[in-house]
Scaffold this motif. Structure first.
Motif, mmCIF file in Angstrom:
data_model
loop_
_atom_site.group_PDB
_atom_site.id
_atom_site.type_symbol
_atom_site.label_atom_id
_atom_site.label_comp_id
_atom_site.label_asym_id
_atom_site.label_seq_id
_atom_site.Cartn_x
_atom_site.Cartn_y
_atom_site.Cartn_z
ATOM 1 N N HIS A 24 5.772 5.353 -26.670
ATOM 2 C CA HIS A 24 6.088 5.418 -25.236
ATOM 3 C C HIS A 24 5.088 6.327 -24.520
ATOM 4 N N GLU A 25 3.816 6.205 -24.937
ATOM 5 C CA GLU A 25 2.766 7.050 -24.361
ATOM 6 C C GLU A 25 2.615 6.843 -22.855
ATOM 7 N N ASP A 26 2.942 5.641 -22.367
ATOM 8 C CA ASP A 26 2.819 5.380 -20.933
ATOM 9 C C ASP A 26 3.829 6.205 -20.138
ATOM 10 N N GLU A 27 5.051 6.315 -20.663
ATOM 11 C CA GLU A 27 6.062 7.114 -19.981
ATOM 12 C C GLU A 27 5.686 8.595 -19.941
ATOM 13 N N PHE A 28 4.879 9.030 -20.903
ATOM 14 C CA PHE A 28 4.419 10.419 -20.914
ATOM 15 C C PHE A 28 3.312 10.680 -19.893
ATOM 16 N N THR A 29 2.583 9.634 -19.480
ATOM 17 C CA THR A 29 1.361 9.865 -18.702
ATOM 18 C C THR A 29 1.309 9.231 -17.319
ATOM 19 N N THR A 30 1.942 8.067 -17.129
ATOM 20 C CA THR A 30 1.738 7.322 -15.888
ATOM 21 C C THR A 30 2.102 8.141 -14.658
ATOM 22 N N TYR A 31 3.202 8.870 -14.704
ATOM 23 C CA TYR A 31 3.607 9.643 -13.524
ATOM 24 C C TYR A 31 2.614 10.753 -13.194
ATOM 25 N N LEU A 32 1.961 11.298 -14.225
ATOM 26 C CA LEU A 32 0.950 12.326 -13.983
ATOM 27 C C LEU A 32 -0.300 11.731 -13.339
ATOM 28 N N ILE A 33 -0.640 10.520 -13.752
ATOM 29 C CA ILE A 33 -1.792 9.831 -13.155
ATOM 30 C C ILE A 33 -1.483 9.464 -11.710
ATOM 31 N N PHE A 34 -0.269 8.963 -11.463
ATOM 32 C CA PHE A 34 0.139 8.644 -10.095
ATOM 33 C C PHE A 34 0.072 9.878 -9.199
ATOM 34 N N GLN A 35 0.456 11.015 -9.749
ATOM 35 C CA GLN A 35 0.436 12.252 -8.955
ATOM 36 C C GLN A 35 -0.973 12.584 -8.477
ATOM 37 N N ASN A 36 -1.969 12.220 -9.271
ATOM 38 C CA ASN A 36 -3.361 12.510 -8.917
ATOM 39 C C ASN A 36 -3.945 11.517 -7.922
ATOM 40 N N ALA A 37 -3.248 10.410 -7.694
ATOM 41 C CA ALA A 37 -3.782 9.338 -6.845
ATOM 42 C C ALA A 37 -3.315 9.503 -5.407
ATOM 43 N N ALA A 38 -4.236 9.422 -4.472
ATOM 44 C CA ALA A 38 -3.878 9.549 -3.051
ATOM 45 C C ALA A 38 -3.270 8.256 -2.518
ATOM 46 N N LYS A 39 -3.717 7.104 -3.062
ATOM 47 C CA LYS A 39 -3.227 5.824 -2.575
ATOM 48 C C LYS A 39 -3.172 4.828 -3.722
ATOM 49 N N ILE A 40 -2.079 4.068 -3.767
ATOM 50 C CA ILE A 40 -1.854 3.086 -4.824
ATOM 51 C C ILE A 40 -1.485 1.760 -4.174
ATOM 52 N N PHE B 17 4.692 -1.119 -12.970
ATOM 53 C CA PHE B 17 4.342 0.235 -12.544
ATOM 54 C C PHE B 17 4.333 1.202 -13.723
ATOM 55 N N ILE B 18 5.202 0.976 -14.692
ATOM 56 C CA ILE B 18 5.391 1.944 -15.769
ATOM 57 C C ILE B 18 4.261 1.916 -16.787
ATOM 58 N N LEU B 19 3.844 0.722 -17.197
ATOM 59 C CA LEU B 19 2.912 0.596 -18.313
ATOM 60 C C LEU B 19 1.461 0.765 -17.874
ATOM 61 N N LYS C 38 12.521 4.916 -10.593
ATOM 62 C CA LYS C 38 13.725 4.092 -10.532
ATOM 63 C C LYS C 38 13.762 3.051 -11.642
ATOM 64 N N ARG C 39 12.633 2.921 -12.370
ATOM 65 C CA ARG C 39 12.570 2.074 -13.561
ATOM 66 C C ARG C 39 12.887 0.597 -13.296
ATOM 67 N N ALA D 196 0.872 -1.172 0.000
ATOM 68 C CA ALA D 196 0.000 0.000 0.000
ATOM 69 C C ALA D 196 0.908 1.221 0.000
ATOM 70 N N LEU D 197 0.840 2.019 -1.060
ATOM 71 C CA LEU D 197 1.821 3.065 -1.294
ATOM 72 C C LEU D 197 1.190 4.448 -1.305
ATOM 73 N N SER D 198 1.920 5.399 -0.756
ATOM 74 C CA SER D 198 1.552 6.796 -0.912
ATOM 75 C C SER D 198 1.920 7.233 -2.323
ATOM 76 N N THR D 199 1.464 8.406 -2.717
ATOM 77 C CA THR D 199 1.811 8.938 -4.026
ATOM 78 C C THR D 199 3.326 9.012 -4.192
ATOM 79 N N GLN D 200 4.006 9.519 -3.169
ATOM 80 C CA GLN D 200 5.450 9.698 -3.238
ATOM 81 C C GLN D 200 6.168 8.360 -3.368
ATOM 82 N N ASP D 201 5.755 7.358 -2.602
ATOM 83 C CA ASP D 201 6.388 6.042 -2.668
ATOM 84 C C ASP D 201 6.215 5.419 -4.052
#
Length: 314
Positions: free
Chosen positions: A182-198, A158-160, A152-153, A140-145
């Protein structure tokens, strides 16, 4: 648990030989409250007819026929019409474990998570290739984690974009970049930023089929570099010191790879810029030392890459 509608978006293009396997794995999910959106991206083979045939097999299937616009455009078309509270993306040559949605939705419900991630198994030539990660328990991860793991790739799951269940609201202001690989690399981090918990589970739920001619099997290094540089800007803006060096390392190797194919002054200038961030990444030291040498002398890397059957990996 409530039983919210889940939208599964499947972009489809030239996968006639694999499409039925994918669709059967989706319609046979143990969780049944599904909206299955098939986006025919102008496929020139028999895929459009297969899609239409499946509407007679399952009333939950919705078919969109459109001109070819690429994977991002097809996913966006599905996002524009989907009605589910949660959404998931599936590539049309892959397939799912029958409990894929059930497990990920249960995790979201129990943890009040915005994104749940399942593990995948890669299949090459119809044979299992590897399991991406072998952790023994869910995380159970925070946005930052989650962002730290992403940058770290070291974890493809997590990436795709596939292999995940997302709360639909995460995409209210996000779409995939059209005309880019590589559309996932363009977007996944932005989606993660919007998520409170992953939440991540090591349970293998998604089967990723690597085939000759697939988008994932074809390198597009300049698009990947553009995505990685956008991520680096994000890292600097958010003062993510723990991953700054790791990201600079990835970018340097990517620039060196492109330089070995197409040497240019612009790429050398980029190397000089990113090299100064490498001091935050010195483990292992030998790797760091080699990278520093190649960044100063990119032609040396080009020569070694051409002469040696062993290429240093990013």
């Amino acid at each position: 648990m409530n039983h919210p509608l889940v939208s599964i978006i499947i972009p489809i293009y030239k996968v006639e030989a694999y499409l039925r396997r994918c669709l059967n794995s989706v319609i046979n999910q143990t969780y049944t409250n599904l909206e299955i959106i098939l986006v025919d991206d102008g496929s020139p083979d028999n895929c459009p007819q297969i899609c239409d045939d499946y509407t007679h097999k399952d009333h939950r299937i919705v078919v969109i026929h459109k001109k070819n616009g690429g994977l991002s455009d097809a996913r966006n078309a599905g996002l524009d019409v989907c009605k589910g509270k949660f959404i998931s993306f599936v590539d049309s040559d892959d397939w799912l474990d029958e409990k894929y949605i059930e497990v990920l939705l249960n995790l979201a419900d129990k943890n009040n998570a915005d994104i749940t991630i399942g593990e995948h198994k890669k299949i090459c030539n119809d044979k299992p290739f590897f399991i991406e990660n072998k952790k023994e328990k869910s995380l159970a991860l925070s946005t930052q984690d989650a962002l730290n793991i992403l940058f770290k790739r070291n974890h493809l799951s997590f990436i795709l974009s596939w292999g995940k269940l997302y709360r639909k609201s995460l995409f209210d202001e996000i779409r995939f970049p059209e005309g880019k690989f590589h559309e996932d690399e363009f977007t996944t981090y932005l989606i993660f930023q919007n998520a409170a918990k992953i939440v991540y589970t090591p349970q293998v739920l998604y089967y990723y089929f690597q085939r000759v001619g697939s988008t994932m099997g074809t390198p597009h290094p300049r698009d990947l570099l553009e995505a990685e540089e956008a991520q680096f800007i994000f890292i600097l803006q958010n003062k993510m010191e723990a991953v700054k060096g790791d990201q600079a390392k990835l970018i340097c190797w990517q620039i060196l790879y492109i330089y070995s194919k197409e040497p240019s002054k612009n790429l050398k200038e980029k190397l000089l810029y990113y090299t100064k961030f490498l001091k935050a990444h010195r483990n292992p030291f030998v790797h760091y030392f080699l990278l520093k040498i190649f960044c100063r002398h990119p032609r040396l890397y080009s020569i070694i890459r051409k002469l040696s059957p062993f290429h240093i990996s990013k």
